[in-house]
Design a protein around this motif. Structure first.
Motif, PDB file in Angstrom:
ATOM      1  N   ALA A 117      -2.440   5.825  -6.178  1.00 14.72           N
ATOM      2  CA  ALA A 117      -3.506   6.821  -5.526  1.00 14.72           C
ATOM      3  C   ALA A 117      -4.714   6.263  -4.941  1.00 14.72           C
ATOM      4  O   ALA A 117      -5.324   7.198  -4.200  1.00 14.72           O
ATOM      5  N   ASP A 118      -5.022   5.142  -5.048  1.00 16.51           N
ATOM      6  CA  ASP A 118      -6.118   4.670  -4.582  1.00 16.51           C
ATOM      7  C   ASP A 118      -5.978   4.184  -3.181  1.00 16.51           C
ATOM      8  O   ASP A 118      -5.079   3.288  -2.694  1.00 16.51           O
ATOM      9  N   ASN A 119      -6.536   4.786  -1.931  1.00 12.81           N
ATOM     10  CA  ASN A 119      -6.393   4.585  -0.658  1.00 12.81           C
ATOM     11  C   ASN A 119      -6.927   3.068  -0.013  1.00 12.81           C
ATOM     12  O   ASN A 119      -6.164   2.580   0.661  1.00 12.81           O
ATOM     13  N   GLU A 120      -7.879   2.857  -0.692  1.00  5.49           N
ATOM     14  CA  GLU A 120      -8.354   1.425  -0.431  1.00  5.49           C
ATOM     15  C   GLU A 120      -7.169   0.288  -0.823  1.00  5.49           C
ATOM     16  O   GLU A 120      -7.033  -0.392  -0.076  1.00  5.49           O
ATOM     17  N   LEU A 121      -6.825   0.370  -1.790  1.00  4.67           N
ATOM     18  CA  LEU A 121      -5.838  -0.418  -2.200  1.00  4.67           C
ATOM     19  C   LEU A 121      -4.380  -0.220  -1.345  1.00  4.67           C
ATOM     20  O   LEU A 121      -3.654  -1.359  -0.840  1.00  4.67           O
ATOM     21  N   LYS A 122      -4.141   0.959  -1.076  1.00  5.34           N
ATOM     22  CA  LYS A 122      -2.890   1.136   0.002  1.00  5.34           C
ATOM     23  C   LYS A 122      -3.317   0.587   1.233  1.00  5.34           C
ATOM     24  O   LYS A 122      -2.579  -0.324   1.836  1.00  5.34           O
ATOM     25  N   ALA A 125      -7.782  -7.843  -6.176  1.00  9.00           N
ATOM     26  CA  ALA A 125      -8.105  -9.183  -6.124  1.00  9.00           C
ATOM     27  C   ALA A 125      -6.748 -10.048  -6.275  1.00  9.00           C
ATOM     28  O   ALA A 125      -6.941 -10.931  -5.776  1.00  9.00           O
ATOM     29  N   SER A 126      -5.836  -9.429  -7.008  1.00  5.15           N
ATOM     30  CA  SER A 126      -4.714 -10.236  -6.988  1.00  5.15           C
ATOM     31  C   SER A 126      -3.926 -10.348  -5.627  1.00  5.15           C
ATOM     32  O   SER A 126      -3.675 -11.426  -5.154  1.00  5.15           O
ATOM     33  N   VAL A 127      -4.062  -9.070  -4.934  1.00  8.80           N
ATOM     34  CA  VAL A 127      -3.243  -8.944  -3.560  1.00  8.80           C
ATOM     35  C   VAL A 127      -4.124  -9.979  -2.648  1.00  8.80           C
ATOM     36  O   VAL A 127      -3.677 -10.843  -1.814  1.00  8.80           O
ATOM     37  N   ARG A 128      -5.330 -10.280  -2.730  1.00  9.85           N
ATOM     38  CA  ARG A 128      -6.164 -10.967  -1.869  1.00  9.85           C
ATOM     39  C   ARG A 128      -5.976 -12.385  -2.085  1.00  9.85           C
ATOM     40  O   ARG A 128      -5.599 -12.994  -1.227  1.00  9.85           O
ATOM     41  N   LEU A 129      -5.723 -12.714  -3.497  1.00 10.34           N
ATOM     42  CA  LEU A 129      -5.421 -14.125  -3.761  1.00 10.34           C
ATOM     43  C   LEU A 129      -4.197 -14.608  -3.089  1.00 10.34           C
ATOM     44  O   LEU A 129      -3.995 -15.622  -2.373  1.00 10.34           O
ATOM     45  N   LEU A 130      -3.046 -13.930  -3.404  1.00 10.47           N
ATOM     46  CA  LEU A 130      -1.927 -14.019  -2.936  1.00 10.47           C
ATOM     47  C   LEU A 130      -1.688 -14.056  -1.379  1.00 10.47           C
ATOM     48  O   LEU A 130      -0.941 -14.763  -0.913  1.00 10.47           O
ATOM     49  N   ARG A 131      -2.448 -13.094  -0.808  1.00  6.42           N
ATOM     50  CA  ARG A 131      -2.410 -13.279   0.649  1.00  6.42           C
ATOM     51  C   ARG A 131      -2.966 -14.402   1.307  1.00  6.42           C
ATOM     52  O   ARG A 131      -2.439 -15.063   2.406  1.00  6.42           O
ATOM     53  N   VAL A 132      -4.089 -15.015   0.644  1.00  5.79           N
ATOM     54  CA  VAL A 132      -4.535 -16.201   1.244  1.00  5.79           C
ATOM     55  C   VAL A 132      -3.861 -17.359   0.816  1.00  5.79           C
ATOM     56  O   VAL A 132      -3.539 -18.267   1.955  1.00  5.79           O
ATOM     57  N   ILE A 133      -2.877 -17.371  -0.087  1.00  7.76           N
ATOM     58  CA  ILE A 133      -2.180 -18.456  -0.506  1.00  7.76           C
ATOM     59  C   ILE A 133      -0.776 -18.600   0.499  1.00  7.76           C
ATOM     60  O   ILE A 133      -0.609 -19.613   0.758  1.00  7.76           O
ATOM     61  N   LYS A 155      -5.238  17.624   4.523  1.00  7.05           N
ATOM     62  CA  LYS A 155      -6.689  16.872   4.281  1.00  7.05           C
ATOM     63  C   LYS A 155      -6.922  16.578   5.573  1.00  7.05           C
ATOM     64  O   LYS A 155      -6.106  16.271   6.508  1.00  7.05           O
ATOM     65  N   PRO A 156      -8.144  16.067   5.757  1.00  3.36           N
ATOM     66  CA  PRO A 156      -8.699  15.517   6.987  1.00  3.36           C
ATOM     67  C   PRO A 156      -8.067  14.185   7.146  1.00  3.36           C
ATOM     68  O   PRO A 156      -7.555  13.502   6.182  1.00  3.36           O
ATOM     69  N   PRO A 157      -7.579  13.654   8.381  1.00  7.31           N
ATOM     70  CA  PRO A 157      -6.696  12.592   8.840  1.00  7.31           C
ATOM     71  C   PRO A 157      -7.658  11.329   8.165  1.00  7.31           C
ATOM     72  O   PRO A 157      -8.774  11.364   8.544  1.00  7.31           O
ATOM     73  N   ASN A 158      -6.980  10.400   7.502  1.00  2.17           N
ATOM     74  CA  ASN A 158      -7.514   9.157   7.183  1.00  2.17           C
ATOM     75  C   ASN A 158      -7.082   8.205   8.161  1.00  2.17           C
ATOM     76  O   ASN A 158      -6.024   7.567   8.212  1.00  2.17           O
ATOM     77  N   THR A 159      -7.948   8.087   9.250  1.00  2.00           N
ATOM     78  CA  THR A 159      -7.807   7.206  10.405  1.00  2.00           C
ATOM     79  C   THR A 159      -7.362   5.756  10.094  1.00  2.00           C
ATOM     80  O   THR A 159      -6.574   5.174  10.720  1.00  2.00           O
ATOM     81  N   GLN A 160      -8.176   5.280   9.088  1.00  4.03           N
ATOM     82  CA  GLN A 160      -7.975   3.828   8.670  1.00  4.03           C
ATOM     83  C   GLN A 160      -6.560   3.687   8.042  1.00  4.03           C
ATOM     84  O   GLN A 160      -6.023   2.532   8.292  1.00  4.03           O
ATOM     85  N   LEU A 161      -6.206   4.633   7.108  1.00  6.08           N
ATOM     86  CA  LEU A 161      -4.998   4.343   6.372  1.00  6.08           C
ATOM     87  C   LEU A 161      -3.666   4.449   7.568  1.00  6.08           C
ATOM     88  O   LEU A 161      -2.572   3.735   7.626  1.00  6.08           O
ATOM     89  N   SER A 162      -3.766   5.450   8.421  1.00 11.38           N
ATOM     90  CA  SER A 162      -2.756   5.622   9.342  1.00 11.38           C
ATOM     91  C   SER A 162      -2.871   4.537  10.325  1.00 11.38           C
ATOM     92  O   SER A 162      -1.679   4.033  10.709  1.00 11.38           O
TER      93      SER A 162
END
Length: 709
Positions: free
Chosen positions: A147-152, A105-113, A191-198
């Protein structure tokens, strides 16, 4: 009574911190841009958000960050007013051990600002510029350690958005950002490739050249392409240790790692390399750059030319050889992805290498591949033939046509499954006819579907699109042009009588395929105004399906349009009868499997009836009564009439009657009505009609004078 939306939310859903967390989804859904217009409740709304941001409870702070983000998105004026205080509260949270929801939530707020008010210079000077560098410095270690991929993924996408907006502020962070993005593009064998992260990391790496400014950005972009190509060559060579790479065997070190680790690792690295190259070709630059087309094409062709039957004159491990051969289809797909992006980026500049690339694709299409392996080649070929200049090589064009025709004839091969048991298990010299009963195919339990998977249906559609582009090429041989048009017309006749369930499990494939075949048939018949007028039934049948009706109608109503710039055959030039085929067409048809290899020496008289396209089925079907098929069949009759009325080519002997075996399961056109006691035309051999046409002309008496009477 004041019924403002903010008043109700402040009194009920935001009455306490626990209520704010509980009713947060409803609050976010209720907020609109109109409700956040300046009013008497705006100051109370901002004060309530600030109180949530200063709360000691983590869930309340999370609710305050979400409300501040939604408010910044809907109200730019409110965001500019509160940005300084919200940055002071959200930015320190990135350096603390907070939960992933609060960090996101902090990253999203600063991104918009930092990205929503780039058109306000004073805001950029006082608020954004002093804090963007701090924001980037806080995101880099957070992406490396968390370690959270969604945050990365969120952090990498945020950096990819912020860097082009503030390129000079990130010049000192170029090396750190490059290391961060490449750490997710180095491959992972376990690990299987994380296509969204790459993919997100690749987009970040593709915008790092902006940090060089308007002058140095081109050099940084070219350096990124060269480094990525070198990385890709290294990975590809490691995957072909038992094959030849560029005509020579690769050097394998004595202390090589375990193949079970190196092969998956290099496959993932090669995948990341192709993703980065595609993103680098898609990115924008301040000034024009020189694309290294030669090295890129060389790399793509090397990937595309990989085969599984190359020989190396040295000892190789059969296990390693089997594993490297198993990943070859993945290498083909990556090569197709790179060529598709390259053709889209450089367009006709790739025409000089089109013959070589098309030859490699034609070679693979000639092999026995699965539909999932064949589909990337067809899609790439469609893009290449669309973006580049037409192929100038007659040999390559005809080879592509020969490779594509068997892929579309699968519809015709499967259409007569109910009568495929004519010669199975019986001697070819036997005169016994297999007993068939009307409607027997209904009780056939093991009925096969032509396109059993989604990839097979997509490959069939792509094959027709490629054939349409091939027919536009002026260097296509007349024999292949005629056969391609005849097969297309055969499919057009067979599709309406084929149920959607027998074509594919997807009911949408049948109408989509029929529309594409109709468009191709109309384009073939539109080579001249006279040819299109003879295809009026086909045009009307396609217009009922909603397929470019206005375009076709315009060509019919205004025949003075300039001629189409392509060499398309007229309807009169198509060989609709086997007796009129040239030897070149017969050889090509036999090589493509569109004719039986052995013809019986003594066919029945019934099999010699004149047939449209290829040959009639053994039993003449009754005329169809559905309105959907009627326009399609009527469009063939004028062409068949022209073929019958054509002057004979040979008068000394009649053409040999055709055999009883059918080539393609295509229903015949409507049989003509019997006149008086004459037998129907299906019982009249074709050579009888030709003998009647070939009667000798009566002698002319030159001494007679009709004017003297």
């Amino acid at each position: 009574m004041d019924g403002h939306p903010l008043k109700a939310l402040l009194q009920l859903q935001l009455g306490s911190d626990s209520y704010a967390v509980l009713h947060l989804p409803y609050i976010l859904a209720s907020l609109t841009a109109e409700s956040l217009l300046p009013s008497a409740h705006s100051s109370k709304w901002i004060a309530r958000i600030n109180s949530l941001l200063h709360s000691k409870a983590s869930d309340a702070r999370w609710a305050g960050l979400c409300l501040a983000h939604k408010t910044s998105v809907l109200s730019k004026s409110t965001m500019i007013e509160c940005a300084q205080s919200w940055i002071g509260l959200a930015l320190p949270l990135l350096a603390k051990k907070e939960s992933p929801p609060i960090l996101s939530a902090s990253v999203r707020l600063l991104r918009v600002i930092f990205s929503a008010a780039t058109d306000v210079p004073e805001f950029q000077r006082q608020v954004a510029t002093p804090n963007v560098s701090k924001f980037t410095a806080a995101l880099i270690p957070l992406a490396e350690k968390h370690a959270d991929n969604e945050l990365k993924i969120l952090i990498l996408s945020t950096l990819a958005l912020i860097i082009p907006l503030y390129p000079t502020l990130h010049r000192t962070s170029h090396s750190a950002l490059s290391t961060l993005s490449l750490s997710f593009l180095n491959g992972n064998p376990f690990k299987p490739p994380n296509t969204q992260l790459s993919s997100t990391a690749s987009r970040l790496y593709a915008v790092l050249h902006f940090t060089g400014g308007k002058v140095g950005a081109a050099n940084l972009w070219r350096k990124a392409v060269d480094d990525t190509l070198a990385f890709g060559w290294t990975s590809f060579s490691a995957l072909r240790s038992t094959f030849l790479v560029e005509g020579r065997a690769p050097q394998v070190s004595a202390g090589a790692e375990e193949p079970l680790v190196t092969i998956p690792l290099n496959v993932d690295r090669l995948r990341c390399c192709i993703i980065v190259l595609c993103d680098l070709l898609k990115t924008t630059t301040h000034r024009p750059v020189q694309v290294p087309l030669g090295p890129l094409v060389k790399f793509a062709v090397a990937l595309l030319s990989s085969t599984t039957d190359e020989r190396v004159d040295r000892h190789i491990d059969p296990g390693v050889r089997a594993m490297e051969a198993a990943v070859t289809p993945q290498i083909w797909k990556l090569a197709c992805d790179l060529l598709t992006r390259l053709a889209t980026c450089v367009g006709h500049h790739l025409s000089s290498s089109l013959s070589r690339i098309a030859t490699c694709i034609a070679f693979h299409l000639e092999q026995h591949l699965t539909s999932s392996e064949r589909l990337p080649f067809l899609n790439t070929l469609q893009v290449l033939l669309t973006k580049c200049h037409p192929l100038h090589s007659t040999l390559v064009v005809n080879r592509l046509a020969r490779a594509v025709l068997p892929l579309i004839s699968v519809v015709l091969a499967k259409e007569g499954d109910a009568r495929e048991t004519d010669t199975t298990g019986r001697s070819k010299k036997s005169k016994k006819r297999a007993r068939e009963f009307e409607g027997d195919e209904v009780f056939k339990v093991s009925r096969e579907v032509i396109c059993s998977t989604v990839n097979e249906g997509d490959a069939l559609l792509a094959a027709f699109s490629v054939l349409r582009l091939i027919l536009r090429n002026p260097h296509l041989a007349p024999a292949m042009q005629s056969i391609s048009c005849r097969v297309t017309l055969s499919v057009l006749l067979a599709l309406p009588q084929l149920s959607p369930a027998s074509l594919s499990c997807d009911s949408k494939l049948h109408p989509l395929l029929l529309e594409r075949v109709q468009e191709l048939s109309i384009e073939v018949g539109a080579g001249s105004t006279g040819g299109m007028s003879k295809s009026l039934g086909l045009v009307m049948g396609a217009s009922l399906q909603g397929s470019h009706f206005h375009r076709d109608l315009e060509m019919l109503l205004h025949p003075r349009l300039p001629p189409l710039v392509r060499s398309m055959p007229h309807i009169e030039s198509l060989s609709l009868f086997r007796a009129e085929e040239s030897q070149e067409e017969i050889d090509a048809r036999q090589s493509l499997g569109l004719v039986p290899s052995e013809i019986e020496p003594e066919p029945d008289v019934e099999s010699a009836s004149s047939d449209v396209i290829m040959a009639d089925p053994p039993t003449l079907p009754t005329p169809p009564t559905t309105n959907k098929i009627q326009p399609v069949l009527t469009s063939v009759e004028p062409a068949a009439a022209l073929q019958t009325a054509r002057p004979p080519q040979r008068t000394e002997q009649a053409p040999q009657p055709l055999n009883d075996e059918k080539i393609e399961s295509i229903p015949s056109p409507h049989p003509r009505k019997a006149v008086d006691d004459m037998p129907p035309p299906a019982d009249i051999p074709s050579f009888v009609e030709e003998q009647e046409t070939n009667e000798e002309m009566p002698a002319i008496d030159l001494g007679s004078d009709s004017d003297s009477d």
